[in-house]
Design an enzyme around this catalytic site. Structure first.
Site, short mmCIF file in Angstrom:
data_model
loop_
_atom_site.label_atom_id
_atom_site.label_comp_id
_atom_site.label_asym_id
_atom_site.label_seq_id
_atom_site.Cartn_x
_atom_site.Cartn_y
_atom_site.Cartn_z
N GLY A 184 0.83 -1.21 0.00
CA GLY A 184 0.00 0.00 0.00
C GLY A 184 0.85 1.24 0.00
O GLY A 184 2.06 1.19 -0.29
N ASN A 185 0.25 2.38 0.28
CA ASN A 185 1.02 3.63 0.39
C ASN A 185 0.33 4.57 1.37
O ASN A 185 -0.70 4.22 1.95
CB ASN A 185 1.21 4.26 -1.00
N HIS A 186 0.89 5.76 1.53
CA HIS A 186 0.44 6.65 2.60
C HIS A 186 -0.70 7.59 2.20
O HIS A 186 -1.02 8.51 2.96
CB HIS A 186 1.61 7.50 3.10
N SER A 187 -1.32 7.40 1.07
CA SER A 187 -2.40 8.33 0.68
C SER A 187 -3.54 8.27 1.69
O SER A 187 -4.01 7.20 2.07
CB SER A 187 -2.91 7.95 -0.72
N ALA A 193 -3.62 7.40 -5.32
CA ALA A 193 -2.25 6.90 -5.40
C ALA A 193 -2.37 5.38 -5.63
O ALA A 193 -2.43 4.60 -4.68
CB ALA A 193 -1.49 7.21 -4.13
#
Ligand code: PMT
Length: 398
Positions: A206-209, A274
């Site tokens: 995943g990512n930090h969005s 994102a």
């Protein structure tokens, strides 16, 4: 917020006129152009000098003075909206019956703009049947009537009849300018948040969005009357607004499927999500057990949603992508603009403090396929969304 909006305030004789001092200040501070007309009686309650200083325009009271004539017709044509606040019982009666013995009434009679009124009077006057009839008549002319409040009154009594508070008038103005018409009939698709690409039942890529940028855009567009669909990856704070259809998704493939399904029906699509660029080739059905040896996962590309929409786009659809970069920002952003057949790319850089993931702020530069490049300073994501939508407005045939 009210940048460039032309607001004509009409003040009649009531103790509540003092509230218009703050209203004038807040309106001009938020960018509105304010002109003021007063009835002669209103001068007993609030000083034209104070108001003209705050408005940055002379306050008009008389139809004419020795030297010139006040052009009431042009005032009513100049304004985007006329707000009569406070509306006294006397001015209400005169407006309802078409009397024209002062500048405020002459302006109201010749106003071609929408009119909003905020009545203010004592409780018994407020409940008098004549007042009700007069208000009904104004309403039948299309005048928007703000609710009176209940509380202490000038008479020393307490009850109905207090003028709407300054914040309520501002809210009504915001509603008038932004929540209603501008993008009525337009359909908008927005993607927001991260995607989660499953590795096994407990792990994902995943990512930090946070989804905040996409949500701010969804709200801004809904405030302007657009029909908004927000395809959102997994976020902590989801949007709960009856005007916005939220389609929750988890993976890039799910986001792709939803975006491709909604896109044919949209006038504008903004890809603020994102999206993970890679996903595991296989998803383990069981939790992967820890091992002593090093471990690797084979990854494959996720579907490129923006690119696909760029291929599907018709001439009357507008497609906007984002670019989150950390080096060679401009070059990469412009590359994406061309490669994805987008109309605009909104670039934000991870090198800028307060920009990108998670923050409540962002700093953007927007590149257009027509070669335009528009840079904005660091702002709240809400204001960034306003800037983006303002920039798109001329391209939306709205
Ligand atoms: O959510 P917040 O915390 O508020 O943060 C906002 C944000 C930083 C996520 C947002 O402002 C932003 O920059 N979104 C795009 C992030 C990104 O993935 O950029 P990119 O340069 O990798 O992708 C370029 C464009 O292609 C983006 O519009 C992206 O949505 C789209 N894309 C990317 C990969 C993919 N498989 N499909 C896509 O559609």
């Amino acid at each position: 917020m009210f940048q460039g909006k032309k607001i004509l305030l009409g003040i009649s004789g009531s103790i509540a006129a003092y509230k218009i001092i703050l209203l004038t200040r807040l309106l001009t501070k938020s960018g509105a152009e304010v002109k003021i007309v007063m009835t002669p009686a209103a001068r007993d309650f609030v000083s034209p000098l104070t108001l003209s200083t705050l408005a940055g325009n002379p306050v008009l009271v008389e139809l004419s003075d020795n030297a010139s004539w006040s052009n009431h017709v042009m005032l009513g044509r100049w304004a985007d909206i006329m707000v009569v606040a406070p509306l006294s019982c006397n001015t209400l009666a005169k407006m309802a019956t078409g009397q024209c013995d002062n500048l405020l009434l002459a302006t109201w009679l010749s106003a071609t703009c929408p009119v909003m009124v905020a009545p203010a009077m004592d409780e018994d006057m407020w409940h008098h049947p004549t007042t009700k009839d007069n208000l009904t008549k104004l309403e039948s002319f299309g005048v928007r009537i703000l609710q009176v409040g209940n509380g202490p009154l000038a008479s020393g009594l307490s009850g109905d009849g207090r003028m709407a508070e300054t914040e309520e008038i501002l809210k009504e103005l915001e509603h008038f300018f932004f929540h209603t018409q501008q993008l009525k009939g337009k359909k908008v698709l927005i993607t927001a948040g991260p995607t989660h690409e499953r590795i096994d039942p407990v792990r994902f890529i995943g990512n930090h969005s946070s989804g905040k940028m996409g949500q701010a855009l969804a709200l801004e567009l809904a405030n302007r009357g657009a029909e908004v669909t927000l395809v959102s990856g997994p976020v902590q704070q989801s949007l709960n607004d009856a005007r916005i259809e939220v389609v929750p998704v988890v993976s890039a493939q799910e986001m792709y499927d939803a975006a491709v399904a909604y896109f044919p029906f949209t006038d504008l699509a903004i890809m603020a999500a994102a999206v993970a660029d890679y996903m595991p080739v296989t998803v383990s059905a069981e939790k992967i057990k820890k091992q002593e040896a090093a471990f690797s996962i084979e990854l494959t590309r996720t579907p490129d949603i923006l690119k696909k929409l760029g291929e599907l786009k018709s001439a009357d659809q507008l497609l906007v992508g984002f670019a989150l970069e950390s080096t060679n920002e401009k070059e990469y952003a412009k590359g994406k603009l061309a490669a994805k057949n987008a109309d605009f790319i909104v670039m934000n850089s991870l090198r800028e403090a307060g920009a990108g993931f998670g923050h409540d702020t962002n700093k953007i530069t927007v590149f257009g396929k027509d070669g335009t490049e528009t840079a904005f300073p660091l702002k709240s994501k809400k204001d960034v969304a306003t800037d983006i939508v303002n920039l798109l407005m001329p391209h939306l045939n709205a």
